[in-house]
Every structure is written in C-alpha cells, then in structure tokens.
Design a protein around this motif. Structure first.
Motif, short mmCIF file in Angstrom:
data_model
loop_
_atom_site.label_atom_id
_atom_site.label_comp_id
_atom_site.label_asym_id
_atom_site.label_seq_id
_atom_site.Cartn_x
_atom_site.Cartn_y
_atom_site.Cartn_z
N UNK A 133 0.82 -1.22 0.00
CA UNK A 133 0.00 0.00 0.00
C UNK A 133 0.85 1.27 0.00
N UNK A 134 0.28 2.34 -0.55
CA UNK A 134 0.94 3.65 -0.49
C UNK A 134 1.08 4.04 0.98
N UNK A 135 2.28 4.40 1.40
CA UNK A 135 2.48 4.73 2.80
C UNK A 135 1.67 5.97 3.18
N UNK A 136 1.10 5.93 4.36
CA UNK A 136 0.25 7.02 4.83
C UNK A 136 -1.20 6.87 4.41
N UNK A 137 -1.50 5.85 3.60
CA UNK A 137 -2.86 5.69 3.07
C UNK A 137 -3.67 4.77 3.98
N UNK A 138 -4.13 5.32 5.09
CA UNK A 138 -4.89 4.56 6.07
C UNK A 138 -6.15 3.97 5.46
N UNK A 139 -6.76 4.69 4.53
CA UNK A 139 -8.00 4.23 3.90
C UNK A 139 -7.79 2.89 3.21
N UNK A 140 -6.59 2.68 2.68
CA UNK A 140 -6.28 1.44 1.96
C UNK A 140 -5.16 0.65 2.64
N UNK A 141 -5.31 0.54 3.98
CA UNK A 141 -4.58 -0.43 4.80
C UNK A 141 -3.08 -0.19 4.97
N UNK A 164 0.11 0.66 7.02
CA UNK A 164 0.38 0.48 8.45
C UNK A 164 1.14 1.68 9.04
N UNK A 165 1.79 2.45 8.18
CA UNK A 165 2.63 3.55 8.66
C UNK A 165 2.19 4.87 8.02
N UNK A 166 2.54 5.97 8.70
CA UNK A 166 2.28 7.30 8.15
C UNK A 166 3.43 8.23 8.51
N UNK A 167 4.63 7.92 8.02
CA UNK A 167 5.83 8.67 8.43
C UNK A 167 5.86 10.12 7.92
N UNK A 168 5.13 10.41 6.84
CA UNK A 168 5.16 11.77 6.27
C UNK A 168 3.93 12.58 6.64
N UNK A 169 3.00 11.97 7.36
CA UNK A 169 1.79 12.70 7.73
C UNK A 169 0.90 12.99 6.53
N UNK A 170 0.97 12.16 5.49
CA UNK A 170 0.19 12.35 4.27
C UNK A 170 0.21 11.05 3.46
N UNK A 171 -0.66 10.97 2.48
CA UNK A 171 -0.60 9.88 1.51
C UNK A 171 0.54 10.21 0.54
N UNK A 172 1.49 9.31 0.41
CA UNK A 172 2.71 9.60 -0.37
C UNK A 172 2.49 9.30 -1.86
N UNK A 173 1.63 10.11 -2.48
CA UNK A 173 1.35 9.96 -3.90
C UNK A 173 1.28 11.35 -4.53
N UNK A 174 1.92 11.50 -5.71
CA UNK A 174 2.11 12.82 -6.31
C UNK A 174 1.95 12.72 -7.82
N UNK A 175 1.01 13.48 -8.39
CA UNK A 175 0.81 13.52 -9.84
C UNK A 175 1.94 14.34 -10.46
N UNK A 176 2.92 13.66 -11.05
CA UNK A 176 4.18 14.31 -11.41
C UNK A 176 4.29 14.76 -12.86
#
Length: 300
Positions: free
Chosen positions: A248-256, A258-270
């Motif tokens: 899972x994408x880290x920080x993505x509590x909605x989709x399971x 386990x960790x949130x080290x950045x305080x956000x969903x770590x996904x970026x439209x680049x």
C-alpha cells in the motif's frame, strides 16, 4: 540560421530553424559557449518557446522554418496562492500544482477551501471576465498537477475526449516494503460502493478494468519509491491496486497502510503530457516528487 543579438545584448533571442532537429540537441549545438546544465535548466524552466509556444520537452521535434525563442532572463516565478501554484496559463487553460489536503472541487462539507474556489477568487482579482471550469480532479490526499479550463467549450472538449488530448500521465509514490519486481503491470477490475470505497473484484460485470504500469525508482527494505504510468482512470486507482498488490501507499490509512511517516498519503501527480485542445500544440508539465519521498526511502 538567422540569429538576432547575442544573449549579452538582450534577454530574448530568436533563431529560425534551417533543418530538422530535436530541441535540446539543437540548443546545445547552437550555444556551445553555454554549459549543458544551464541550457537544460533553461529548457526545464519553461524559458524556451517554439513558434511562440513554451515547451519543456527535451526531444521536441524541430522542423525547417520553426522559430525557437530563448529567454535568457531568470524564469518567472510560479504564481503562489494558498495551497497551490499556477505553473502554466494561457487564454484557454490554467495548470496548477495542488498541495496534499486540498480538495479539487467543493463537497458537502467543504465549499470555500478548494482548488477551484481559490482559482476563481484569484481570477476575480486579475480578470473578472475569466471563468474557471473543472476538467478533472485529484484526490484530496494527493498532490501534483491539475488542469482547469477557462471556457466551457475547452472543458467539454477535454472531458469528452480525455484520452485523445491527454497522451501520458505519471505519478510518483512511496509504498510500504521492498517491491520484488523492478517493474510490473497491474490489471484489475475495480468497483466503488455508496460509501465511496473502491475495491478490487474478480468479475468484469459492473466493474471497470484498470491498468497501471510501475517501475522502481529507489528502494530500501522498508519503502520503495515507484513511478506509475496510467492507462486508465478510476477513483483511487493506484491506491487500491497497490493495496491489492501487497504494497500500500504509505500514509494511506483508507487502503490499509500500516505507517504514516510523512503525515500524508505519499502519492504525487508528477507529469501530464497533452495536446492543447485549441492550438493543437504538444504540452508537457512535470513536477519533481516532494523531497521527503526520496529522503524517506533513503532512511528506510
């Protein structure tokens, strides 16, 4: 080649192309006295126009008769507004960099602090005749490139023929764990329920087939930084597919996650590459991933 005054005498220099070439190769050859990193920076900073249209595409094809204009001045700063930056604007389009945590459009709970409302308020001050129209959305938790239209006609063109005008899209993300394959393709059938939860199903009946390609950019034992290329578009597509894939994408509590080290969903439209719906010109918008994405992987 026709050439105007040298960069030391003026800020803009225009050259007429006499033979086919690619843009970066041409400017490196044409300006041998300039260091390559400087020329690449000028190109990536949007300081070069081909036939009066800005481009950041290194391999932009040049034809005989094309005019290349180089702006040797420092690049114009992004227009910085609350939670977003305007990175491109002409009379038809506004392209922004959206921060994570900001809704694209209004919801039942939030109407004012949204990307479109911030843009509308800004345009009201700049030119009250200009209207801002939604073309597509980024999830609240995701940062990156977002396109708006300035006319309903352009909005309709892009929405009705999205796959015609949008030729490439990429995301950068950090997932939990070390991904075994250097690259892979995810094909899943997705559905959503009345609670806006998206999930993978086995049967195509009533579902949408989604295709996402990824390749590993950097990884450690704890995290992997991936580049995603989309062939389809579905709400939460990458997030759901990576959960199903076991990373899972880290920080993505909605989709399971386990960790949130950045305080956000770590996904970026680049990156978005597109054909301008009015001029027909090729446009490419790129943003580097947030620095803390790479730093997180390095620490892991």
């Amino acid at each position: 080649m026709e050439k105007q005054n040298s960069p030391s005498n003026q800020l803009n220099e225009t050259i007429t192309i006499t033979e086919e070439n690619e843009l970066l190769k041409f400017i490196i050859t044409h300006f041998p006295h300039k260091k390559r990193p400087i020329l690449k920076s000028i190109l990536s900073g949007g300081q070069i126009k081909v036939n009066n249209q800005p481009t950041t595409q290194f391999n932009h094809p040049l034809k005989k008769g094309d005019e290349v204009t180089v702006n040797w001045n420092k690049p114009a700063k992004k227009v910085k507004l609350s939670h977003l930056n305007i990175i491109f604007e002409d009379e038809y389009l506004i392209v922004i960099e959206k921060a994570e945590g900001l809704l694209s459009v209004a919801s039942l709970k939030e109407k004012k602090k949204t990307a479109i409302q911030i843009l509308k308020d800004h345009m009201e001050k700049v030119d009250s005749k200009v209207k801002v129209h939604v073309v597509h959305r980024l999830e609240r938790e995701v940062s990156g490139i977002l396109i708006f239209a300035k006319t309903s006609e352009v909005q309709q063109k892009l929405q009705e023929s999205w796959e015609t005008y949008i030729t490439d899209r990429k995301y950068m993300g950090v997932v939990e764990g070390k991904v075994k394959k250097e690259e892979d393709t995810l094909k899943n059938y997705l559905m959503s329920n009345k609670n806006n939860q998206v999930f993978v199903v086995d049967s195509p009946e009533g579902a949408t087939e989604t295709i996402t390609h990824f390749k590993v950019v950097k990884q450690s034992n704890a995290f992997s930084m991936l580049e995603f290329t989309l062939e389809s578009g579905f709400k939460n597509q990458i997030r759901v597919q990576m959960q199903h894939y076991g990373h899972p994408i880290t920080g993505d509590k909605k989709y399971k996650a386990r960790k949130n080290p950045l305080g956000r969903v770590a996904l970026h439209a680049s990156m978005i590459e597109m054909i301008h719906p009015v001029t027909g010109k090729k446009l490419k918008f790129e943003l580097v991933a947030p620095a803390n994405f790479r730093n997180l992987v390095a620490k892991g």
